[in-house]
Design an enzyme around this catalytic site. Structure first.
Site, PDB file in Angstrom:
ATOM      1  NE  ARG A 128       9.535  25.115 -14.028  1.00 48.87           N
ATOM      2  CZ  ARG A 128      10.897  25.538 -13.498  1.00 48.87           C
ATOM      3  NH1 ARG A 128      10.854  26.449 -12.477  1.00 48.87           N
ATOM      4  NH2 ARG A 128      11.820  24.978 -13.949  1.00 48.87           N
ATOM      5  N   GLY A 129       9.070  22.076 -11.658  1.00 50.19           N
ATOM      6  CA  GLY A 129      10.482  21.552 -11.154  1.00 50.19           C
ATOM      7  C   GLY A 129       9.985  20.438  -9.997  1.00 50.19           C
ATOM      8  CB  ALA A 130      11.265  17.023  -9.774  1.00 52.09           C
TER       9      ALA A 130
ATOM     10  NE  ARG B  29       3.925  18.006 -15.675  1.00 46.56           N
ATOM     11  CZ  ARG B  29       5.138  18.877 -15.385  1.00 46.56           C
ATOM     12  NH1 ARG B  29       5.167  19.908 -14.734  1.00 46.56           N
ATOM     13  NH2 ARG B  29       6.195  18.721 -16.219  1.00 46.56           N
TER      14      ARG B  29
ATOM     15  CG  ASP C  17      15.388  16.771 -15.558  1.00 44.15           C
ATOM     16  OD1 ASP C  17      15.934  17.465 -16.231  1.00 44.15           O
ATOM     17  OD2 ASP C  17      14.218  17.066 -14.940  1.00 44.15           O
TER      18      ASP C  17
END
Lengths: 371, 371
Positions: free
Chosen positions: B57-59, B94, B248
């Site tokens: 996870r994490g862009a 996602r 974000d």
């Protein structure tokens, strides 16, 4: 307030209780929100354990429970040593609660000069009076806070429910009835004003998620649980009309010490011009403190941060670890919100600015000491 | 950064991987912090599941994982339909992550004009380059942020560790290596500057308590986990020298959308004159947004608020309910911190004021579009 539709206090003399065998009943708050259990206290040890194990909690309720604990002790041993033993035992349960000390001193004062044969009946009377006095104070806070909620309803032209944000549990479960911060909410709800309460879960002990949500739900007040992080966002989006919290100790200048995180919500309210009210019974005012900087902040067991208890799908209470085993944690129980961020204080005598002059106008008997 | 004393990325080509049978390895982040498990990805479906189930996870890391996912797909079917299927499958995992879309478009662009027989090798090369580019950007953020921490150390006359507060996980686990908000912290730690990090647990998903605490601990950076409510108190008491968070999405005027609760910490920093820095790779700047008001705020499943997962004493993962079954909950994932509360932005090109002019001075190529 209501539980399962019936008016209920947090502590009461059991139905059928006799002078020969008095029984006190309490809501066992360690079982909430998943089970509404009533515990029966028949003696001093029961009462002491109920306070120590936090079956009852909240300063006003602890005071009332200690008073009833003395009464239960008198049924077994009303001698002078018996009275002293009861006061000492109950006094050692939660050493920091001011109301505990006050209630025990009051019971001792009321009983010490009576003959032992008269003490039980007098103790039951005095305990009931202490409980009733707490209810009266909190109802007074509700009466004084009600106009603030009415004004918010009018200010939004009755266009929807008044959206209130609260932090921690300053509800009736922390008192004998009504609560402090929630008293104006219950009064407004009972008066027919539509309300919606944002309930901060209030980490680490989650009194909002477990107790405030439960008591609002039981009394039929619409509410939504949020994480403590969410309140600022809601205020920026105009979704909060006013905030009300309680306080554990109020300095003479209106600074308030309350559950950790209160200060962050007060900052967000100030940044978004949302009124931030603090409700308090006058005994929580510490006239000896110039301001909040001197209020000692309790540090509690880090385990309250690293672990959390909840209920499994099959209804068992379980505790889980949230953090790496090697990572330390710190647990600060309270913070201080400076008076400049508090729109007003709501007391049983009225609403006042959070300032020395504001408080003294309502409580002029403290003028001399404060001077 | 280090795991068990060894430099480790979040994703890498497995040792012994061949062009005939490529294998990618990742840290399975769903098992952290209680287990350091490595998952092997051998095909498209593995990669898609790893992203969907948040093993990664994490862009930035999602982008790299998607790129490697395309490469794994090419080992099985490098035809045009095979390429399109891989991009479509990974793109559906996602849907909101900007880096995912970008990485897949980039892979498609790099491969579409090649002969199928050349695609696998090219895909592995391009995926590795995307991962390396992320590391370079984050290392740049670390380099640019390091002087801010050095300055804080000098400002306190080297009298003790620099106390940094961070929120959520913007660490190396959210990227391929270094992280964004934590990159300056790792650079300073590696440079010998004594540090102590206050780690907000970051309800509801607790990425601070589980991921940030774990990665700081593994790399040997002293830290303490606190509840989200505690940061304001710590700042009032002078126990925080500076705050660093990630973001974000950053609007063209410097407003930042980040994990819910960031705004509250920025308010507290402002109220106590504590610098509040936001670290970001430049791709998170949305030059089309005048300010943060238009940033849509994701509402996630209320179950993330009403329930929490952790580990039992005997090492099992368990989920418990925190709220009354009848009480609704709301789950806002992000909030917007206005630029006026941000002391500076830390990018891979340098540090700038949180303003349109500040950003354009570092990224002049956006002047025309912004005009």
């Amino acid at each position: 307030m209501n539980v399962n539709g019936r008016p209920t206090r947090t502590i009461w003399l059991a139905p059928g209780s006799t002078l020969a065998a008095p029984v006190v009943e309490i809501i066992d708050q360690t079982r909430l929100p998943h089970e509404f259990a009533i515990a029966r206290l028949t003696g001093l040890d029961h009462a002491a354990r109920a306070i120590r194990d936090m079956q009852v909690r909240g300063a006003p309720l602890i005071g009332a429970a200690a008073a009833y604990g003395v009464a239960l002790a008198m049924a077994r041993d009303a001698s002078d040593p018996g009275l002293d033993h009861a006061v000492a035992t109950l006094g050692a349960t939660r050493p920091t609660a001011v109301n505990l000390t006050w209630a025990l001193a009051e019971m001792h004062r009321a009983l010490a000069e009576l003959a032992p044969s008269q003490r039980l009946a007098a103790a039951l009377d005095r305990a009931a009076a202490i409980a009733d006095e707490d209810v009266a104070i909190n109802r007074g806070i509700g009466d004084c806070g009600l106009p603030l909620i009415e004004a918010a309803f009018l200010a939004k032209a009755r266009s929807g429910p008044v959206a209130v944000l609260t932090h921690c549990n300053a509800g009736w479960l922390a008192t004998v009835d009504w609560g402090t911060a929630l008293a104006p909410i219950y009064r407004a709800h009972d008066a027919g004003i539509p309300l919606h309460v944002w309930v901060d879960e209030t980490r680490p002990r989650n009194q909002g998620a477990s107790l405030t949500a439960w008591e609002l739900g039981q009394h039929g007040v619409p509410h939504t649980v949020i994480v403590d992080n969410a309140g600022g966002h809601l205020m920026r989006r105009g979704e909060v009309d006013l905030c009300i919290t309680g306080t554990d100790r109020t300095a003479a200048n209106g600074d308030v010490a309350n559950k950790i995180g209160t200060y962050l919500k007060a900052l967000a309210a100030h940044d978004n011009t949302v009124p931030f009210y603090v409700a308090l019974p006058s005994p929580t005012i510490d006239w000896t403190l110039e301001n909040g900087d001197a209020i000692p902040i309790e540090r509690r067991d880090a385990r309250e941060v690293t672990h959390i208890a909840g209920w499994t799908e099959d209804g068992r209470r379980a505790e889980v670890r949230l953090t790496p085993a090697e990572s330390p944690a710190a647990n600060f129980a309270f913070d201080v919100t400076p008076a400049r961020l508090v729109s007003a204080l709501i007391t049983e005598r009225g609403v006042c600015p959070a300032s020395r002059d504001g408080l003294l106008a309502l409580f002029p008997e403290h003028r001399r000491r404060a001077a």
